[in-house]
Enzyme design. Structure first.
Site, PDB file in Angstrom:
ATOM      1  N   ASN A 110       1.815  -2.216   4.420  1.00 41.68           N
ATOM      2  CA  ASN A 110       1.385  -2.055   3.039  1.00 41.68           C
ATOM      3  C   ASN A 110       2.582  -2.194   2.097  1.00 41.68           C
ATOM      4  O   ASN A 110       3.720  -2.347   2.535  1.00 41.68           O
ATOM      5  CB  ASN A 110       0.732  -0.680   2.853  1.00 41.68           C
ATOM      6  CG  ASN A 110      -0.398  -0.455   3.839  1.00 41.68           C
ATOM      7  OD1 ASN A 110      -1.401  -1.138   3.802  1.00 41.68           O
ATOM      8  ND2 ASN A 110      -0.239   0.514   4.734  1.00 41.68           N
ATOM      9  N   ASP A 164     -11.140   1.944   2.627  1.00 43.79           N
ATOM     10  CA  ASP A 164     -10.599   3.295   2.487  1.00 43.79           C
ATOM     11  C   ASP A 164     -11.782   4.247   2.340  1.00 43.79           C
ATOM     12  O   ASP A 164     -12.551   4.164   1.376  1.00 43.79           O
ATOM     13  CB  ASP A 164      -9.696   3.400   1.252  1.00 43.79           C
ATOM     14  CG  ASP A 164      -8.417   2.589   1.400  1.00 43.79           C
ATOM     15  OD1 ASP A 164      -7.980   2.400   2.544  1.00 43.79           O
ATOM     16  OD2 ASP A 164      -7.875   2.148   0.374  1.00 43.79           O
ATOM     17  N   ASP A 190       3.778   2.503   4.830  1.00 45.20           N
ATOM     18  CA  ASP A 190       3.598   2.572   3.373  1.00 45.20           C
ATOM     19  C   ASP A 190       4.967   2.640   2.690  1.00 45.20           C
ATOM     20  O   ASP A 190       5.441   3.735   2.359  1.00 45.20           O
ATOM     21  CB  ASP A 190       2.774   3.800   2.983  1.00 45.20           C
ATOM     22  CG  ASP A 190       1.344   3.736   3.477  1.00 45.20           C
ATOM     23  OD1 ASP A 190       0.784   2.632   3.500  1.00 45.20           O
ATOM     24  OD2 ASP A 190       0.788   4.783   3.841  1.00 45.20           O
ATOM     25  N   GLY A 211      -5.594  10.696  10.792  1.00 47.51           N
ATOM     26  CA  GLY A 211      -5.878  11.829  11.667  1.00 47.51           C
ATOM     27  C   GLY A 211      -5.742  11.546  13.144  1.00 47.51           C
ATOM     28  O   GLY A 211      -6.212  12.334  13.969  1.00 47.51           O
TER      29      GLY A 211
END
Length: 585
Positions: A505, A281, A440, A368
């Site tokens: 995740n 990350d 997520d 992005g």
């Protein structure tokens, strides 16, 4: 005789090598040492590269340069006539590649070069294009150098498609290209393959098994091609590239390396390996420095009074370390955004460029990847943004929150695609294997599954009020906002839209270190035919074997335990081998 653990041995070798001012063998295998030593005596050290601009060939460039060669690019058709050694790294979809070759007037000059007897190496799509045609892109003619057609893997066999990861090769005859490599694993990422037949028997140099036998490498005379990516296959892949670039010097060194590999690595099951992925990350800290961080339930700030961004190292250095330690892939997730810079100066592009010079396994980048307007006021489509990342060294791009919007729009249209999403547009140009969807979700308990429109499972972990069922709500904006769509439904939608892989995740398990959410991973891997990467919760090697033994996960990812050296990647790999789970060692 004293027996050292794998990490002790590696540390001893690294220490000894450092004292002598050289790199450890893991970083500098025999073929690379030989290539540098013999550079002055091996004649022409120039390689011509046919880069038609469709994807990431930076890693191919870096691998060739690392082996001691310079590169000349094909800028016009006549450059093929003067080339002495040609590498053709095909990237993207079959139809797109053939259209570009035709538009640039390269098709016939490329055929002429192949027929000339000069050395040629095709990579991945560069192999497929040698055949007569492909089912991909609605059916398309190829270069027709090799008899046969390229067809899609059969998803009805229950195997994930695309075929992504490290698989064994089985050479069919001796060759400069593969001698000494043996059946070591190499890296594949493809949805289509050529199959052996009586018509192309004389071409087939090696095969691989995945739902049946397919062509892994071809050779006739000076013409060679491989379905796998040698530039992404670590030391083995660099050895294979050396076999093409300077075969006389490479073969002896590779045989020694293969013998050392066989002696050092415990034997395990053959076939497609379960991948172990290191995730970084990446964000700016409060001082503006780019760091690798890690959060608990996505909070990346220290719990002390300072509340500074947790700093676990520099991204390029950590990525290089994980490559040396045996990671099968490295993923960079941009969790800052970098909205205040022009596209060309985005910090993650520089991270990828530098990492690809040192990391010869696949690189994924997320964060992005969408249509945007940069700080200079210029607008970029999602495909153009992805192209910048591919050119900088990424092999795959990961899409997060925008995938939730795309999936909800897909269902609002009645389950129909319309070509408007970044997923569809990027996969159409670069192939579905280049698009990863990062999901997520967080667990939501229900007493009655009929009370919600989402796919639920009966859970072995009852809810706070004794609820026996649950579903997983997808979130956006780093887990800060929930949406009314479940992880199972989202996974089905993005597969239909053209995604090639899912990074799954689990907010509830993130940073806890008590294992992956096996029920979540099992539910999603059963719902789709594309590979699923399990993420969030790994705390020990046993957690990796648990997720592979109890779900259909193709890979498992970890971050904090690797960053903090609580668990070594080699510890995980050796544990998998002991559990008879296929792993690249």
């Amino acid at each position: 005789m004293q027996v050292l653990s794998s990490r002790q041995a590696a540390a001893t070798e690294a220490s000894t090598s450092a004292s002598r001012g050289i790199a450890p063998r893991a970083v500098q295998p025999a073929a690379r040492r030989a290539s540098v030593a013999c550079s002055a005596a091996s004649g022409n050290r120039e390689v011509t590269l046919l880069d038609y601009g469709a994807g990431n060939v930076r890693s191919v460039r870096n691998a060739i340069k690392k082996l001691g060669y310079t590169i000349r690019d094909v800028e016009k058709p006549s450059d093929l006539a003067t080339a002495e050694k040609l590498v053709f790294p095909g990237v993207g979809s079959f139809g797109q590649a053939m259209r570009i070759l035709n538009q640039k007037g390269l098709t016939q000059p490329l055929k002429d070069y192949i027929a000339s007897g000069r050395p040629f190496l095709g990579i991945c799509l560069g192999l497929q294009l040698l055949f007569e045609g492909s089912e991909e892109s609605g059916g398309c003619e190829g270069l027709a150098v090799i008899p046969g057609a390229v067809t899609q893997f059969d998803t009805k066999l229950g195997l994930p498609v695309p075929h992504i990861g490290w698989n064994n090769i089985a050479p069919t005859r001796p060759s400069d290209l593969l001698d000494g490599v043996g059946d070591r694993r190499v890296y594949y990422v493809h949805s289509y393959r050529a199959t052996p037949s009586p018509a192309n028997k004389d071409w087939v140099l090696a095969t691989t098994q995945y739902g049946g036998e397919f062509v892994a490498a071809v050779n006739r005379g000076s013409v060679s091609a491989v379905q796998f990516h040698p530039e992404k296959s670590g030391a083995t892949g660099l050895d294979i590239l050396a076999g093409f670039l300077h075969p006389a010097q490479a073969v002896e060194e590779r045989r020694a390396a293969a013998a050392a590999h066989a002696a050092a690595a415990p034997s395990g099951p053959k076939g497609l390996a379960k991948r172990v992925i290191a995730c970084l990350d990446v964000r700016s800290n409060d001082q503006g420095d780019l760091v690798v961080t890690k959060g608990d339930q996505y909070d990346v700030r220290e719990k002390s009074d300072s509340r500074e961004v947790r700093n676990l190292g520099k991204p390029v250095e950590l990525a290089a370390r994980y490559f040396e330690e045996g990671a099968d892939e490295v993923a960079f997730l941009n969790i800052t955004g970098f909205r205040d810079c022009v596209m060309e100066d985005t910090p993650m592009l520089e991270v990828l460029k530098r990492a690809s010079e040192r990391v010869f396994v696949p690189l994924t980048v997320g964060g992005g990847i969408k249509a945007l307007t940069d700080s200079s006021g210029r607008s970029f489509s999602a495909v153009e943004v992805a192209a910048e990342y591919f050119r900088s060294g990424a092999d795959k791009v990961s899409i997060g929150s925008d995938a939730v919007d795309a999936a909800q729009a897909y269902y609002a249209r009645g389950g129909k695609t319309d070509g408007s999403t970044a997923i569809e547009q990027i996969s159409a140009v670069y192939g579905k294997q280049a698009v990863v969807i990062s999901i997520d979700p967080r667990r939501v308990y229900v007493a009655d599954p009929s009370a919600v429109p989402h796919a639920t499972v009966r859970t072995a972990k009852p809810g706070p009020n004794g609820e026996q069922y649950c579903w997983w709500q997808c979130t956006v904006k780093g887990g800060r906002e929930g949406r009314d769509i479940g992880a199972v439904e989202l996974s089905k939608a993005v597969e239909a839209l053209g995604a090639g892989e899912i990074l799954l995740n689990c907010i509830d398990n993130d940073g806890v270190g008590k294992g992956f959410d096996l029920e979540l991973v099992d539910a999603v891997s059963k719902a789709v035919t594309i590979p699923v990467i399990a993420s969030s919760g790994a705390g020990c090697p046993q957690h990796f074997s648990e997720v592979f033994q109890n779900t259909g996960a193709a890979a498992a990812l970890a971050a904090g335990i690797f960053h903090r050296r609580e668990v070594g990647i080699d510890d995980v790999k050796r544990h998998l081998a002991q559990e008879q789970i296929p792993a690249r060692l």
